[in-house]
Every structure is written in structure tokens, then in C-alpha cells.
Scaffold this motif. Structure first.
Motif, short mmCIF file in Angstrom:
data_model
loop_
_atom_site.label_atom_id
_atom_site.label_comp_id
_atom_site.label_asym_id
_atom_site.label_seq_id
_atom_site.Cartn_x
_atom_site.Cartn_y
_atom_site.Cartn_z
N UNK A 54 0.83 -1.21 0.00
CA UNK A 54 0.00 0.00 0.00
C UNK A 54 0.87 1.26 0.00
N UNK A 55 1.88 1.31 0.86
CA UNK A 55 2.71 2.51 0.93
C UNK A 55 3.58 2.66 -0.32
N UNK A 56 4.05 1.57 -0.89
CA UNK A 56 4.83 1.65 -2.11
C UNK A 56 3.96 2.17 -3.26
N UNK B 238 2.21 6.65 -6.85
CA UNK B 238 1.13 7.49 -7.35
C UNK B 238 1.37 8.96 -7.12
N UNK B 239 1.82 9.30 -5.92
CA UNK B 239 2.12 10.70 -5.61
C UNK B 239 3.31 11.18 -6.45
N UNK B 240 4.28 10.30 -6.67
CA UNK B 240 5.45 10.65 -7.49
C UNK B 240 5.03 11.02 -8.91
N UNK B 241 4.12 10.26 -9.49
CA UNK B 241 3.64 10.56 -10.84
C UNK B 241 2.94 11.91 -10.89
N UNK B 242 2.13 12.19 -9.87
CA UNK B 242 1.43 13.48 -9.82
C UNK B 242 2.45 14.62 -9.72
N UNK C 233 12.46 18.93 -4.40
CA UNK C 233 12.09 18.90 -2.98
C UNK C 233 10.83 18.11 -2.69
N UNK C 234 9.84 18.21 -3.57
CA UNK C 234 8.60 17.46 -3.35
C UNK C 234 8.80 15.96 -3.50
N UNK C 235 9.66 15.56 -4.45
CA UNK C 235 9.95 14.12 -4.59
C UNK C 235 10.67 13.59 -3.36
N UNK C 236 11.59 14.39 -2.82
CA UNK C 236 12.28 13.98 -1.59
C UNK C 236 11.32 13.91 -0.41
N UNK C 237 10.43 14.89 -0.32
CA UNK C 237 9.43 14.88 0.75
C UNK C 237 8.48 13.69 0.60
N UNK C 238 8.10 13.38 -0.62
CA UNK C 238 7.22 12.24 -0.88
C UNK C 238 7.86 10.94 -0.40
N UNK C 239 9.10 10.71 -0.82
CA UNK C 239 9.78 9.46 -0.43
C UNK C 239 9.97 9.39 1.08
#
Length: 93
Positions: free
Chosen positions: A40-42, A47-51, A62-68
């Protein structure tokens, strides 16, 4: 009782904490729960990464780092909760 409201995410309605911990004490069920949490978390992180990649151009890195980071921390906390519930002795009332 309408005054008692509970959030049932992983447990069927009406299960007590003791019933859920005794259910999760089975090794096969705990392993399946852990695999579900990881999946689920992966999936959510992807999904958030694609957005972010599609719609956030200026703050992409920065948003990709925050997402991960956020998904790894939340997933780790959830895994710790599942593991602690697995090893917690069920209280019989």
C-alpha cells in the motif's frame, strides 16, 4: 450505542482490541499484514510521485524527496505498529 464511534480500517466492525491482537498473533496473518502495508505505501508513493512529476515543475526535486521521506516514515511507523500488535499478548477479560 450512538455515542461510541469507532474507525474500522483493518478490523471488522465489532472486534475488540483483544480479538484483533489474537487474530494478528498468527504468524501467517502478521506476514500478510506486513506485506499489505508495504504494498500500500509503495503504491501510494508511486502514485504521488507521478502526480508531482506531471504537475509540479518548479518544486519537483524537494517534493519528490518529501514524498519518499514521508512514505518511508509513515510505512515504517505502520510496520512497527503491526509488529508490536503481533507480539503483544492478547488480554482476556
Amino acid at each position: 450505542d450512538p455515542t461510541e464511534r469507532e474507525l474500522h480500517v483493518w478490523t471488522p466492525p465489532g472486534w475488540s482490541h483483544a480479538e484483533f491482537t489474537s487474530w494478528l498473533a498468527q504468524p501467517c496473518r502478521a506476514i500478510l499484514m506486513i506485506l499489505s502495508v508495504i504494498s500500500v505505501f509503495y503504491h501510494a508513493a508511486l502514485g504521488v510521485q507521478v502526480i508531482i512529476e506531471d504537475y509540479c515543475h518548479k518544486l519537483r526535486i524537494p517534493l519528490l524527496l518529501l514524498n519518499k521521506t514521508a512514505h518511508i516514515l509513515l510505512g515504517a511507523m505502520t510496520l512497527l505498529a503491526v509488529i508490536s500488535l503481533h507480539f503483544q499478548p492478547a488480554v482476556v477479560l
